[in-house]
Scaffold this active site. Structure first.
Site, short mmCIF file in Angstrom:
data_model
loop_
_atom_site.label_atom_id
_atom_site.label_comp_id
_atom_site.label_asym_id
_atom_site.label_seq_id
_atom_site.Cartn_x
_atom_site.Cartn_y
_atom_site.Cartn_z
N SER A 254 14.90 14.97 2.26
CA SER A 254 15.85 14.06 2.91
C SER A 254 15.45 12.98 3.65
O SER A 254 14.28 13.21 4.31
CB SER A 254 17.02 14.83 3.64
N GLU B 175 1.90 1.85 -3.23
CA GLU B 175 0.77 2.13 -4.06
C GLU B 175 0.59 3.54 -3.92
O GLU B 175 0.55 4.37 -4.87
CB GLU B 175 -0.34 1.36 -3.70
N ARG C 207 0.86 -1.34 0.17
CA ARG C 207 -0.02 -0.04 0.07
C ARG C 207 0.73 1.26 -0.04
O ARG C 207 0.52 2.15 -0.64
CB ARG C 207 -0.95 -0.06 1.09
#
Length: 147
Positions: A114, A91, A88
């Site tokens: 960063s 995704e 996820r």
């Protein structure tokens, strides 16, 4: 012996002793996010932190020494993660990565966020429709320089 074997030993002891990441973080005096990453092999321990881990997890001197070596960062076994929770996140970056990039560049200019000068906070957010996961990522902006 390698760092992965030390990580597996730490996880085994954590399970056997029924330890929680937040409780371990309190022992180290660090955030649960940093402590978890460190104990999973993604951060370098100081000598004092390695000594603390040695006592908490019953590590040998060699295993404690491995904690003080800069690790090979990146812990996913495949390019596209197969674990549903980690997928996820993949995704999210696949769908919203370009949006995040555009908004950061619009606000800060040409550069990156960063992951070294970085912090993370994960909390449970109560919601009557089902609790939510709140994740706050904070990284220093690093502009690209002209040369």
């Amino acid at each position: 012996m390698d760092r992965n074997q030390v990580t597996q030993k730490i996880l085994s002891v954590k399970v056997a002793k029924q330890l929680r990441w937040a409780d371990l973080a309190a022992e180290f005096g660090r955030s649960k996010e940093w402590t978890t990453a460190a104990l999973l092999g993604q951060m370098t321990f100081s000598r004092d932190q390695a000594d603390k881990a040695q006592a908490l997890f019953g590590l040998t001197d060699e295993e404690a020494a491995w904690l003080q070596i800069v690790p090979y960062k990146g812990s996913l076994p495949t390019a596209v993660p197969t674990d549903p929770l980690i997928y996820r996140w993949y995704e999210i970056v696949s769908v919203y990565g370009t949006t995040i990039k555009e908004l950061i560049h619009e606000e800060f200019g040409d550069g990156i966020m960063s992951a070294i000068d970085f912090s993370m906070d994960i909390q449970r957010e109560a919601d009557p429709k089902g609790d939510r996961v709140q994740v706050v990522l904070s990284g220093k902006f690093l502009p690209y320089k002209s040369y």
